[in-house]
Design a protein around this motif. Sequence first.
Motif, PDB file in Angstrom:
ATOM      1  N   TRP A   1       0.821  -1.224   0.000  1.00  0.00           N
ATOM      2  CA  TRP A   1       0.000   0.000   0.000  1.00  0.00           C
ATOM      3  C   TRP A   1       0.848   1.264   0.000  1.00  0.00           C
ATOM      4  N   LYS A   2       1.973   1.225   0.697  1.00  0.00           N
ATOM      5  CA  LYS A   2       2.813   2.435   0.763  1.00  0.00           C
ATOM      6  C   LYS A   2       3.348   2.794  -0.625  1.00  0.00           C
ATOM      7  N   ASP A   3       3.689   1.781  -1.429  1.00  0.00           N
ATOM      8  CA  ASP A   3       4.203   2.030  -2.779  1.00  0.00           C
ATOM      9  C   ASP A   3       3.102   2.520  -3.718  1.00  0.00           C
TER      10      ASP A   3
ATOM     11  N   VAL B   1       0.612   4.831  -2.788  1.00  0.00           N
ATOM     12  CA  VAL B   1       0.055   6.134  -2.423  1.00  0.00           C
ATOM     13  C   VAL B   1       0.248   7.078  -3.614  1.00  0.00           C
TER      14      VAL B   1
END
Length: 212
Positions: free
Chosen positions: A80-82, A84
């Motif tokens: 998920w962080k990649d 954003v």
Amino acid sequence: MSHVVMQSGAVPRYNATERVVHWAVAITFILLAASGLALFHPAFWFLTGLLGGGTWTRILHPFIGIVMFVAFAWMALRYWKDNVIRSYDREWGKRLGDVINNRDDGLPEIDKYNLGQKQLFWAMVITMVLLLLSGIVLWRDTVMAFPVTVVRISAVVHAASAFVLMVGIIVHIYSAIFWVKGSLRAMTRGDVSHGWAKHHHPLWYRRVTGNK
Ligand code: HEM
């Protein structure tokens, strides 16, 4: 790190565990799409053959759904962080015409995933959650009984989110195999070429290789 990467002639993108989980999601997705269509409309009834007939299709579909949700949740928590969406992604999206025609000069640098991949990622997250919640309601007798209105709404939500996810996955497969050539080996061998990484994901390339 950068020395090892240069020597192997490839840039690592997914490790073995990531690839096994991804293909588990892909295989369960195909089984779910086929068995789901069979339960949705008689025109697709022949697809019940895949899971051993109508009864087995109705029994197995929800359990396979749980497996897909859990495997996908693992991916979502990891990526998920990649995914954003940043301001340079929006800028890149506005210049899609230049992207498609390889007019790369002055294009914003893209990190591990581009805007299309990120939007698809969030569409997958939303539809997966909707499919799980509505699916639990439709499982009814097995889990618990819900008021008929809730069951009816869930049936619509389940079918609509399945449709969105199926269209999304067709785009995902098309772009991974035909559109962005050289992507597939990221999910088969686990790595990509330096050229692919530099061209499609320059920011990510510099981060993982330490190259300027
Ligand atoms: C035959 C079917 C499929 C093929 C050929 C395929 C291919 C690929 C490839 C090549 C990548 C790497 C892309 C990159 O790193 O830039 C990838 C990533 C990914 N795939 Fe698939 N895939 C398939 C099915 C699925 C399904 C059914 C799902 C989920 C329902 C899925 C979810 C993902 C996710 C979440 C990523 C990580 C990308 C991101 O986070 O944006 N894939 N896939």
